[in-house]
Design an enzyme around this catalytic site. Structure first.
Site, PDB file in Angstrom:
ATOM      1  N   ASP A   1       0.735  -1.183  -0.082  1.00  0.00           N
ATOM      2  CA  ASP A   1      -0.046  -0.304   0.058  1.00  0.00           C
ATOM      3  C   ASP A   1       0.756   1.288  -0.107  1.00  0.00           C
TER       4      ASP A   1
ATOM      5  N   CYS B   1     -17.241 -14.651 -10.988  1.00  0.00           N
ATOM      6  CA  CYS B   1     -18.697 -14.298 -10.371  1.00  0.00           C
ATOM      7  C   CYS B   1     -19.502 -14.827 -11.176  1.00  0.00           C
TER       8      CYS B   1
ATOM      9  N   CYS C   1     -23.422 -14.012 -10.617  1.00  0.00           N
ATOM     10  CA  CYS C   1     -23.693 -13.435  -9.056  1.00  0.00           C
ATOM     11  C   CYS C   1     -23.680 -11.998  -8.904  1.00  0.00           C
TER      12      CYS C   1
ATOM     13  N   CYS D   1     -22.669  -9.035  -4.104  1.00  0.00           N
ATOM     14  CA  CYS D   1     -21.948  -7.771  -3.275  1.00  0.00           C
ATOM     15  C   CYS D   1     -22.636  -6.411  -4.000  1.00  0.00           C
TER      16      CYS D   1
ATOM     17  N   CYS E   1     -18.556   4.612  -0.864  1.00  0.00           N
ATOM     18  CA  CYS E   1     -18.209   3.338  -0.091  1.00  0.00           C
ATOM     19  C   CYS E   1     -17.799   3.769   1.419  1.00  0.00           C
TER      20      CYS E   1
ATOM     21  N   CYS F   1     -15.911  -1.373   6.275  1.00  0.00           N
ATOM     22  CA  CYS F   1     -17.090  -2.117   5.909  1.00  0.00           C
ATOM     23  C   CYS F   1     -16.697  -3.463   5.484  1.00  0.00           C
TER      24      CYS F   1
ATOM     25  N   CYS G   1     -19.515  -6.359   1.412  1.00  0.00           N
ATOM     26  CA  CYS G   1     -19.280  -6.957   0.036  1.00  0.00           C
ATOM     27  C   CYS G   1     -18.422  -8.244   0.170  1.00  0.00           C
TER      28      CYS G   1
ATOM     29  N   CYS H   1     -20.328 -12.779  -0.293  1.00  0.00           N
ATOM     30  CA  CYS H   1     -19.619 -13.216  -1.287  1.00  0.00           C
ATOM     31  C   CYS H   1     -19.640 -14.957  -1.207  1.00  0.00           C
TER      32      CYS H   1
HETATM   33  C1  B12 Z   1      -7.806   3.221  -3.072  1.00  0.00           C
HETATM   34  C2  B12 Z   1      -8.049   1.828  -2.262  1.00  0.00           C
HETATM   35  C3  B12 Z   1      -9.239   1.838  -1.803  1.00  0.00           C
HETATM   36  C4  B12 Z   1     -10.504   2.671  -1.971  1.00  0.00           C
HETATM   37  C5  B12 Z   1     -10.980   2.452  -3.481  1.00  0.00           C
HETATM   38  C6  B12 Z   1     -11.338   0.797  -3.651  1.00  0.00           C
HETATM   39  C7  B12 Z   1     -11.031   0.410  -5.032  1.00  0.00           C
HETATM   40  N1  B12 Z   1     -12.038  -0.690  -5.438  1.00  0.00           N
HETATM   41  O1  B12 Z   1     -10.473   0.768  -5.831  1.00  0.00           O
HETATM   42  C8  B12 Z   1     -11.314   2.545  -0.734  1.00  0.00           C
HETATM   43  C9  B12 Z   1     -11.194   3.390   0.442  1.00  0.00           C
HETATM   44  C10 B12 Z   1     -12.985   2.482  -1.077  1.00  0.00           C
HETATM   45  C11 B12 Z   1     -10.919   0.997  -0.500  1.00  0.00           C
HETATM   46  C12 B12 Z   1     -11.772  -0.075   0.140  1.00  0.00           C
HETATM   47  C13 B12 Z   1     -11.237  -1.304   0.755  1.00  0.00           C
HETATM   48  N2  B12 Z   1     -10.012  -1.778   0.624  1.00  0.00           N
HETATM   49 CO1  B12 Z   1      -8.610  -0.855  -0.413  1.00  0.00          CO
HETATM   50  N3  B12 Z   1      -7.250  -0.152  -1.440  1.00  0.00           N
HETATM   51  C14 B12 Z   1      -6.919   0.826  -2.244  1.00  0.00           C
HETATM   52  C15 B12 Z   1      -5.635   0.789  -2.956  1.00  0.00           C
HETATM   53  C16 B12 Z   1      -4.621   1.584  -2.171  1.00  0.00           C
HETATM   54  C17 B12 Z   1      -5.709   1.085  -4.519  1.00  0.00           C
HETATM   55  C18 B12 Z   1      -6.891   0.547  -5.016  1.00  0.00           C
HETATM   56  C19 B12 Z   1      -6.895   0.914  -6.753  1.00  0.00           C
HETATM   57  O2  B12 Z   1      -5.816   1.019  -7.271  1.00  0.00           O
HETATM   58  N4  B12 Z   1      -7.856   1.480  -7.152  1.00  0.00           N
HETATM   59  C20 B12 Z   1      -8.091   2.077  -8.463  1.00  0.00           C
HETATM   60  C21 B12 Z   1      -9.342   1.717  -9.076  1.00  0.00           C
HETATM   61  C22 B12 Z   1      -9.519   2.298 -10.628  1.00  0.00           C
HETATM   62  O3  B12 Z   1      -9.322   0.301  -9.259  1.00  0.00           O
HETATM   63  P1  B12 Z   1     -10.618  -0.580  -9.742  1.00  0.00           P
HETATM   64  O4  B12 Z   1     -11.692   0.202  -9.645  1.00  0.00           O
HETATM   65  O5  B12 Z   1     -10.897  -1.561  -8.778  1.00  0.00           O
HETATM   66  O6  B12 Z   1     -10.334  -1.128 -11.127  1.00  0.00           O
HETATM   67  C23 B12 Z   1      -9.459  -2.216 -11.248  1.00  0.00           C
HETATM   68  C24 B12 Z   1      -9.743  -3.584 -11.519  1.00  0.00           C
HETATM   69  O7  B12 Z   1     -11.107  -3.529 -10.979  1.00  0.00           O
HETATM   70  C25 B12 Z   1      -9.591  -3.820 -13.035  1.00  0.00           C
HETATM   71  N5  B12 Z   1     -10.816  -3.790 -14.028  1.00  0.00           N
HETATM   72  C26 B12 Z   1     -11.287  -2.737 -14.461  1.00  0.00           C
HETATM   73  N6  B12 Z   1     -12.429  -3.354 -15.078  1.00  0.00           N
HETATM   74  C27 B12 Z   1     -12.426  -4.626 -15.022  1.00  0.00           C
HETATM   75  C28 B12 Z   1     -13.061  -5.515 -15.591  1.00  0.00           C
HETATM   76  C29 B12 Z   1     -12.940  -7.017 -15.441  1.00  0.00           C
HETATM   77  C30 B12 Z   1     -13.605  -7.903 -16.035  1.00  0.00           C
HETATM   78  C31 B12 Z   1     -11.954  -7.340 -14.689  1.00  0.00           C
HETATM   79  C32 B12 Z   1     -11.334  -8.523 -14.186  1.00  0.00           C
HETATM   80  C33 B12 Z   1     -11.118  -6.145 -14.180  1.00  0.00           C
HETATM   81  C34 B12 Z   1     -11.409  -4.895 -14.330  1.00  0.00           C
HETATM   82  O8  B12 Z   1      -9.018  -2.434 -13.500  1.00  0.00           O
HETATM   83  C35 B12 Z   1      -8.506  -1.560 -12.691  1.00  0.00           C
HETATM   84  C36 B12 Z   1      -7.038  -1.597 -12.287  1.00  0.00           C
HETATM   85  O9  B12 Z   1      -6.697  -2.608 -12.011  1.00  0.00           O
HETATM   86  C37 B12 Z   1      -5.324  -0.770  -2.828  1.00  0.00           C
HETATM   87  C38 B12 Z   1      -3.766  -1.061  -2.695  1.00  0.00           C
HETATM   88  C39 B12 Z   1      -2.879  -1.096  -4.019  1.00  0.00           C
HETATM   89  N7  B12 Z   1      -1.902  -0.030  -4.131  1.00  0.00           N
HETATM   90  O10 B12 Z   1      -3.453  -1.616  -4.859  1.00  0.00           O
HETATM   91  C40 B12 Z   1      -6.040  -1.278  -1.544  1.00  0.00           C
HETATM   92  C41 B12 Z   1      -6.767  -2.687  -1.463  1.00  0.00           C
HETATM   93  C42 B12 Z   1      -7.474  -2.737  -2.857  1.00  0.00           C
HETATM   94  N8  B12 Z   1      -7.536  -2.463  -0.439  1.00  0.00           N
HETATM   95  C43 B12 Z   1      -7.886  -3.507   0.454  1.00  0.00           C
HETATM   96  C44 B12 Z   1      -8.878  -3.849   1.058  1.00  0.00           C
HETATM   97  C45 B12 Z   1      -8.474  -4.882   2.286  1.00  0.00           C
HETATM   98  C46 B12 Z   1     -10.025  -3.002   1.268  1.00  0.00           C
HETATM   99  C47 B12 Z   1     -11.331  -3.199   2.082  1.00  0.00           C
HETATM  100  C48 B12 Z   1     -11.659  -4.594   1.974  1.00  0.00           C
HETATM  101  C49 B12 Z   1     -11.110  -2.463   3.280  1.00  0.00           C
HETATM  102  C50 B12 Z   1     -12.380  -2.534   4.391  1.00  0.00           C
HETATM  103  N9  B12 Z   1     -12.712  -3.862   4.823  1.00  0.00           N
HETATM  104  O11 B12 Z   1     -12.907  -1.408   4.729  1.00  0.00           O
HETATM  105  C51 B12 Z   1     -12.186  -2.134   1.446  1.00  0.00           C
HETATM  106  C52 B12 Z   1     -13.030  -2.990   0.098  1.00  0.00           C
HETATM  107  C53 B12 Z   1     -14.050  -2.146  -0.600  1.00  0.00           C
HETATM  108  C54 B12 Z   1     -13.943  -2.490  -2.155  1.00  0.00           C
HETATM  109  N10 B12 Z   1     -14.948  -3.360  -2.475  1.00  0.00           N
HETATM  110  O12 B12 Z   1     -13.241  -2.325  -2.810  1.00  0.00           O
HETATM  111  C55 B12 Z   1      -6.874  -4.654  -0.058  1.00  0.00           C
HETATM  112  C56 B12 Z   1      -7.734  -5.718  -1.017  1.00  0.00           C
HETATM  113  C57 B12 Z   1      -7.199  -7.126  -0.942  1.00  0.00           C
HETATM  114  C58 B12 Z   1      -7.835  -7.772  -1.891  1.00  0.00           C
HETATM  115  N11 B12 Z   1      -8.401  -9.126  -1.514  1.00  0.00           N
HETATM  116  O13 B12 Z   1      -8.034  -7.532  -3.188  1.00  0.00           O
HETATM  117  C59 B12 Z   1      -5.794  -3.985  -1.093  1.00  0.00           C
HETATM  118  C60 B12 Z   1      -5.083  -4.628  -2.058  1.00  0.00           C
HETATM  119  C61 B12 Z   1      -4.867  -3.272   0.004  1.00  0.00           C
HETATM  120  C62 B12 Z   1      -3.788  -4.481   0.357  1.00  0.00           C
HETATM  121  N12 B12 Z   1      -2.344  -4.132   0.239  1.00  0.00           N
HETATM  122  O14 B12 Z   1      -4.077  -5.404   0.628  1.00  0.00           O
HETATM  123  N13 B12 Z   1      -9.606   0.596  -0.812  1.00  0.00           N
HETATM  124  S1  SF4 Z   2     -20.341 -11.392  -4.145  1.00  0.00           S
HETATM  125 FE1  SF4 Z   2     -18.083 -12.298  -4.864  1.00  0.00          FE
HETATM  126  S2  SF4 Z   2     -19.003 -13.834  -6.573  1.00  0.00           S
HETATM  127 FE2  SF4 Z   2     -20.744 -12.460  -6.165  1.00  0.00          FE
HETATM  128  S3  SF4 Z   2     -20.405 -10.782  -7.774  1.00  0.00           S
HETATM  129 FE3  SF4 Z   2     -19.779 -10.336  -5.861  1.00  0.00          FE
HETATM  130  S4  SF4 Z   2     -17.366 -10.745  -5.832  1.00  0.00           S
HETATM  131 FE4  SF4 Z   2     -18.455 -11.798  -7.546  1.00  0.00          FE
HETATM  132  S1  SF4 Z   3     -20.333  -3.101   0.553  1.00  0.00           S
HETATM  133 FE1  SF4 Z   3     -18.065  -2.879   0.050  1.00  0.00          FE
HETATM  134  S2  SF4 Z   3     -18.175  -1.300  -1.570  1.00  0.00           S
HETATM  135 FE2  SF4 Z   3     -20.277  -1.126  -0.406  1.00  0.00          FE
HETATM  136  S3  SF4 Z   3     -19.805   0.328   1.207  1.00  0.00           S
HETATM  137 FE3  SF4 Z   3     -19.236  -1.899   2.096  1.00  0.00          FE
HETATM  138  S4  SF4 Z   3     -16.979  -1.729   1.494  1.00  0.00           S
HETATM  139 FE4  SF4 Z   3     -17.865  -0.294   0.400  1.00  0.00          FE
END
Ligand code: B12
Ligand code: SF4
Ligand code: SF4
Length: 369
Positions: free
Chosen positions: A131, A193, A196, A199, A218, A245, A248, A252
């Site tokens: 991170d 997924c 499904c 989330c 979020c 939170c 989601c 799952c």
């Molecule tokens: C910013 C950030 C957040 C933000 C934004 C979340 C997000 N989804 O981006 C906030 C504060 C909301 C957040 C919340 C959480 N986070 Co956070 N966060 C980060 C951080 C620092 C960067 C993420 C990032 O690059 N976002 C940029 C956006 C553009 O990414 P994106 O929208 O997901 O798009 C990507 C993919 O989805 C993909 N993509 C786009 N289109 C498509 C289509 C298909 C079909 C597919 C397959 C992929 C795909 O392309 C994009 C680039 O990879 C990372 C650490 C890191 N450096 O990676 C941790 C990280 C993602 N977080 C983590 C965690 C644990 C959480 C929380 C669970 C914490 C909590 N319980 O409160 C929540 C989960 C919320 C959620 N559902 O995301 C972990 C996740 C571990 C894992 N199992 O994946 C990470 C990796 C930190 C770590 N070092 O472990 N987080």
């Molecule tokens: S709950 Fe899990 S399996 Fe279902 S859509 Fe979300 S990430 Fe995919």
């Molecule tokens: S369910 Fe996931 S995406 Fe929605 S508010 Fe909670 S952490 Fe954020």
């Protein structure tokens, strides 16, 4: 001790260091670069200004570490997802932050690995990141075979490992051969997924559209990353979350207990010691109390004001809750209501605290919310 000369020996060392999964992938530019840039252009990064910085490096590891050729990716499993025993008097902490700080726990082991690699591969660069650097950790993890990215945007490990994972990487100039099935799972790639949408449907604020999370709504971002006032229409969604939170992930299917998922267990460092906080107590915190609460680094990311604001929102939800498993007694309602009403009028408090307290105090003190 085997020399760390190739991917299998590195993955083996990662396992010996206690990581649940490890793998290696090529350092390559993100195929989702445009989605990342659009996310920022749309403002979906919310209050996280740092997500708009260094975008070029975030989508291309070679911009972060010049000459980068490979990424070593590791994952710690921090929870098993056992359902919480809930009580509206207590605000829940997201599971990743309930035990020791993962940044510290992972970094110590990754630094040790990087030092060892530096000794065996003189002249190469190894940059450890948990991170702490602009890079797409989940994407590296997917490419390294640790799992697949779900609609909630999280990395879901194969074979019952699920998504209760935190990730860390070492970006290196060393050329390593990728190991696609390094997770110990089936190594499959693609959509985990299918049809499904649990989330997406369960998210209390509608922050998820498939494969994208809007940090403006979020709860994880609102309670941990943003110091601003939370708009009234989102306040009611906070429920009993005081820090982060997990909804989601709780819903799952990949995180539901199975014999296999139980075998994975969780790393002992994440044994919970701060799973929830007494809402009324946090509402009374001074900055010194916050300091004395022995919060680790991840929990201190939320300042005293953010904790009190979050507690006020949880209090407002508790006061409105009619069907709670353990509803407040009339006395408890009175005490909680008096405290938020007091905070709402306290001119020494910042706007975010006063507004949250005002929203909470708008719930009637009497029974029924
Ligand atoms: C910013 C950030 C957040 C933000 C934004 C979340 C997000 N989804 O981006 C906030 C504060 C909301 C957040 C919340 C959480 N986070 Co956070 N966060 C980060 C951080 C620092 C960067 C993420 C990032 O690059 N976002 C940029 C956006 C553009 O990414 P994106 O929208 O997901 O798009 C990507 C993919 O989805 C993909 N993509 C786009 N289109 C498509 C289509 C298909 C079909 C597919 C397959 C992929 C795909 O392309 C994009 C680039 O990879 C990372 C650490 C890191 N450096 O990676 C941790 C990280 C993602 N977080 C983590 C965690 C644990 C959480 C929380 C669970 C914490 C909590 N319980 O409160 C929540 C989960 C919320 C959620 N559902 O995301 C972990 C996740 C571990 C894992 N199992 O994946 C990470 C990796 C930190 C770590 N070092 O472990 N987080
Ligand atoms: S709950 Fe899990 S399996 Fe279902 S859509 Fe979300 S990430 Fe995919
Ligand atoms: S369910 Fe996931 S995406 Fe929605 S508010 Fe909670 S952490 Fe954020």
């Amino acid at each position: 001790v085997t020399a760390l000369c190739d991917s299998p020996s590195i993955v083996e060392r990662c396992r010996a260091l206690g990581f649940a999964a490890a793998g290696v992938c090529r350092a390559q530019r993100s195929p989702h670069e445009e989605a990342v840039r659009q996310w920022v252009r749309d403002g979906r990064h919310g209050a996280m200004d740092y997500m708009a910085d260094e975008l070029d490096a975030r989508v291309d590891p070679a911009m972060m570490v010049p000459g980068a050729r490979s990424v070593i990716v590791v994952a710690d499993r921090y929870a098993t997802g056992t359902p919480d025993v809930r009580d509206v008097r207590r605000g829940r902490v997201a599971r990743y932050a309930r035990g020791e700080d993962y940044h510290v726990v992972m970094r110590a082991r990754l630094d040790a690995l990087a030092d060892e690699l530096r000794r065996t591969h003189v002249g190469h660069r190894f940059r450890v990141c948990v991170d702490t650097a602009p890079t797409l950790e989940r994407e590296h993890a997917e490419r390294a075979g640790l799992g697949r990215i779900g609609k909630n945007t999280l990395l879901i490990g194969a074979d019952g490992l699920g998504s209760w994972l935190v990730l860390g990487v070492i970006v290196t100039t060393l050329e390593l051969v990728p190991l696609p099935s390094a997770s110990g799972g089936d190594g499959s790639t693609g959509d985990p997924c299918g049809s499904c949408t649990r989330c997406v449907d369960a998210c209390p604020t509608g922050a998820i559209s498939p494969w994208s999370v809007d940090a403006r709504t979020c709860l994880s971002a609102l309670t941990i990353e943003s110091a601003d006032a939370v708009p009234d229409h989102l306040a009611a969604a906070v429920g009993d979350w005081i820090f982060g939170c997990d909804i989601c992930q709780e819903v799952c299917p990949h995180n539901q207990p199975t014999r296999r998922s139980r075998e994975w267990g969780a790393h002992p460092a994440y044994e919970p010691y701060a799973a929830s906080f007494d809402v009324l107590e946090v509402l009374g915190w001074t900055t010194d109390d916050w300091d004395r609460a022995r919060l680790h680094g991840a929990l201190r990311r939320a300042t005293r004001d953010m904790w009190v604001r979050n507690a006020a929102l949880a209090a407002g939800c508790a006061l409105r809750e009619r069907d709670a498993p353990s509803p407040l007694t009339a006395d408890e309602r009175g005490t909680l209501h008096a405290r938020v009403a007091e905070l709402a009028e306290d001119v020494r408090e910042g706007r975010s605290v006063r507004e949250a307290a005002r929203w909470a105090a708008d719930a009637t003190a009497g029974a029924g919310g």
